[in-house]
Design a protein around this motif. Structure first.
Motif, short mmCIF file in Angstrom:
data_model
loop_
_atom_site.label_atom_id
_atom_site.label_comp_id
_atom_site.label_asym_id
_atom_site.label_seq_id
_atom_site.Cartn_x
_atom_site.Cartn_y
_atom_site.Cartn_z
N LEU A 33 0.86 -1.18 0.00
CA LEU A 33 0.00 0.00 0.00
C LEU A 33 0.90 1.23 0.00
O LEU A 33 1.67 1.44 0.93
N THR A 34 0.81 2.03 -1.06
CA THR A 34 1.64 3.22 -1.21
C THR A 34 0.76 4.46 -1.16
O THR A 34 -0.23 4.57 -1.88
N LEU A 35 1.12 5.39 -0.28
CA LEU A 35 0.39 6.65 -0.15
C LEU A 35 0.93 7.69 -1.10
O LEU A 35 2.14 7.77 -1.33
N LEU A 36 0.04 8.53 -1.64
CA LEU A 36 0.41 9.72 -2.38
C LEU A 36 -0.02 10.91 -1.53
O LEU A 36 -1.22 11.14 -1.33
N LEU A 37 0.95 11.63 -0.98
CA LEU A 37 0.70 12.70 -0.02
C LEU A 37 1.17 14.03 -0.57
O LEU A 37 2.12 14.10 -1.34
N GLY A 38 0.51 15.10 -0.13
CA GLY A 38 0.94 16.43 -0.52
C GLY A 38 -0.11 17.45 -0.13
O GLY A 38 -1.25 17.11 0.19
N PRO A 39 0.25 18.73 -0.14
CA PRO A 39 -0.70 19.79 0.19
C PRO A 39 -1.84 19.85 -0.82
O PRO A 39 -1.75 19.31 -1.93
N ASN A 40 -2.91 20.53 -0.46
CA ASN A 40 -4.01 20.77 -1.40
C ASN A 40 -3.48 21.48 -2.65
O ASN A 40 -2.68 22.41 -2.55
N GLY A 41 -3.91 21.01 -3.80
CA GLY A 41 -3.51 21.64 -5.05
C GLY A 41 -2.13 21.25 -5.53
O GLY A 41 -1.62 21.83 -6.50
N SER A 42 -1.51 20.26 -4.89
CA SER A 42 -0.14 19.88 -5.27
C SER A 42 -0.09 18.96 -6.47
O SER A 42 1.00 18.73 -7.01
N GLY A 43 -1.22 18.42 -6.91
CA GLY A 43 -1.22 17.59 -8.11
C GLY A 43 -1.52 16.12 -7.87
O GLY A 43 -1.35 15.30 -8.78
N LYS A 44 -1.98 15.76 -6.69
CA LYS A 44 -2.24 14.34 -6.39
C LYS A 44 -3.31 13.76 -7.32
O LYS A 44 -3.11 12.70 -7.93
N SER A 45 -4.44 14.44 -7.42
CA SER A 45 -5.53 13.94 -8.26
C SER A 45 -5.11 13.92 -9.73
O SER A 45 -5.45 12.99 -10.48
N THR A 46 -4.39 14.96 -10.14
CA THR A 46 -3.92 15.02 -11.53
C THR A 46 -2.99 13.85 -11.83
O THR A 46 -3.08 13.24 -12.91
N MET A 47 -2.11 13.53 -10.90
CA MET A 47 -1.21 12.39 -11.08
C MET A 47 -2.00 11.10 -11.24
O MET A 47 -1.77 10.30 -12.17
N LEU A 48 -2.96 10.85 -10.35
CA LEU A 48 -3.73 9.61 -10.40
C LEU A 48 -4.57 9.52 -11.67
O LEU A 48 -4.64 8.46 -12.31
N ARG A 49 -5.18 10.62 -12.06
CA ARG A 49 -6.00 10.61 -13.27
C ARG A 49 -5.16 10.42 -14.53
O ARG A 49 -5.60 9.81 -15.51
N THR A 50 -3.95 10.93 -14.51
CA THR A 50 -3.05 10.71 -15.65
C THR A 50 -2.64 9.24 -15.73
O THR A 50 -2.66 8.64 -16.82
N LEU A 51 -2.28 8.66 -14.60
CA LEU A 51 -1.91 7.24 -14.59
C LEU A 51 -3.07 6.35 -15.01
O LEU A 51 -2.87 5.28 -15.59
N ALA A 52 -4.29 6.79 -14.69
CA ALA A 52 -5.48 6.02 -15.04
C ALA A 52 -5.87 6.18 -16.51
O ALA A 52 -6.78 5.49 -16.99
N GLY A 53 -5.21 7.11 -17.22
CA GLY A 53 -5.54 7.33 -18.62
C GLY A 53 -6.67 8.31 -18.83
O GLY A 53 -7.19 8.44 -19.94
N LEU A 54 -7.06 9.05 -17.78
CA LEU A 54 -8.16 9.99 -17.88
C LEU A 54 -7.69 11.39 -18.25
O LEU A 54 -8.51 12.24 -18.64
N LEU A 55 -6.40 11.66 -18.12
CA LEU A 55 -5.80 12.91 -18.56
C LEU A 55 -4.57 12.58 -19.40
O LEU A 55 -3.87 11.59 -19.12
N PRO A 56 -4.27 13.38 -20.43
CA PRO A 56 -3.07 13.12 -21.24
C PRO A 56 -1.80 13.42 -20.46
O PRO A 56 -1.76 14.35 -19.65
N VAL A 57 -0.78 12.64 -20.69
CA VAL A 57 0.51 12.87 -20.04
C VAL A 57 1.26 13.97 -20.77
O VAL A 57 1.16 14.09 -22.00
#
Length: 261
Positions: A33-57
């Motif tokens: 289990l790996t956590l993705l941590l960071g302040p609000n607006g740091s890009g966590k959701s963007t990172m996950l959505r990119t890895l999921a193929g929902l946003l272009p890299v």
């Protein structure tokens, strides 16, 4: 850094032409289990959505067991990657079993007919998250915690190698958060899943996680075990405030003397 599990190299992600994160190199191992941590607006959701193929890299690479995520055809990605996002689902009159069965669509073909094997996978996924008792209930009748368990079960029904979760405990009470994150840790260990999740539940996440990716205020991603990141002061440098300080010895935040008056 091996090719097993999820490996990202010099990854840049963002919206439109703006890069939120750049030059990210990190890995998440199967069975952890790996956590993705960071302040609000740091890009966590963007990172996950990119890895999921929902946003272009924007740049860089990401592989899963040596296979490029970004070159992976959509049908194969749907089998290899399970995704649970922050969106609260409107399932209408679907039962818990029908929600979980949606995870078998990458395997059922255009007609969506479930085979005996598909139904067995649905049962296994329900059992894995302790949600068998929810199979016959309508989604609109369930609590947020029960719904989240079903969404995790839906992702598990895909039989993925990688499970990506964006704030899966965001709407849950304390007991439901503990239960859900504990379940994800157990699933990673028992099923050999590579699980990467973002969370604001920092103290609980650090107690349960095997590893973490920490986005600091400058957009640099640091990786390590929770103990390593806490002991180095990296977590405190990101999350400390005038009122609260992270104590690496206890893994908790404490009020400063200034906050206490």
């Amino acid at each position: 850094m091996t090719g097993s599990g999820l490996v990202v190299r010099e990854l840049a992600v963002g919206h439109s032409r703006r890069r939120t994160l750049d030059g990210v190199t990190a890995s998440a191992a199967p069975g952890e289990l790996t956590l993705l941590l960071g302040p609000n607006g740091s890009g966590k959701s963007t990172m996950l959505r990119t890895l999921a193929g929902l946003l272009p890299v924007h740049a860089g690479s990401a592989t899963l067991d040596g296979e490029s995520l970004f070159a992976m055809p959509a049908p194969r990605r749907a089998r290899r990657i399970g995704v649970v996002l922050t969106d609260r689902p409107d399932g209408g009159m679907l039962t818990g079993r029908e929600v979980v069965a949606l995870g078998r669509h990458p395997y059922t073909g255009p007609l969506g007919s479930l085979t005996a094997d598909d139904r067995a996978e649905v049962d296994d996924a329900l059992d894995a998250v302790g949600a068998a008792g929810l199979a016959g209930r309508r989604l609109h009748q369930l609590s947020d915690g029960e719904r989240q368990r079903l969404l995790v079960a839906r992702a598990l029904a895909q039989r993925p190698a990688l499970l990506l979760l964006d704030e899966p405990s965001a709407f849950l009470d304390v007991s439901a958060r503990v239960s859900l994150l504990g379940t994800l840790r157990r699933l990673a260990h028992e099923q050999g899943l590579c699980v990467l999740l973002s969370t604001h539940d920092l103290e609980l996440g650090l107690r349960l996680a095997d590893a973490a990716w920490l986005i600091d205020t400058g957009g640099t991603v640091r990786t390590g075990t929770p103990d390593e990141l806490a002991g180095s002061g990296a977590i405190g440098r990101v999350f400390d405030t005038d009122e609260l300080r992270f104590d690496p010895a206890t893994g908790t935040f404490r009020l400063t003397s200034r906050a206490g008056g």
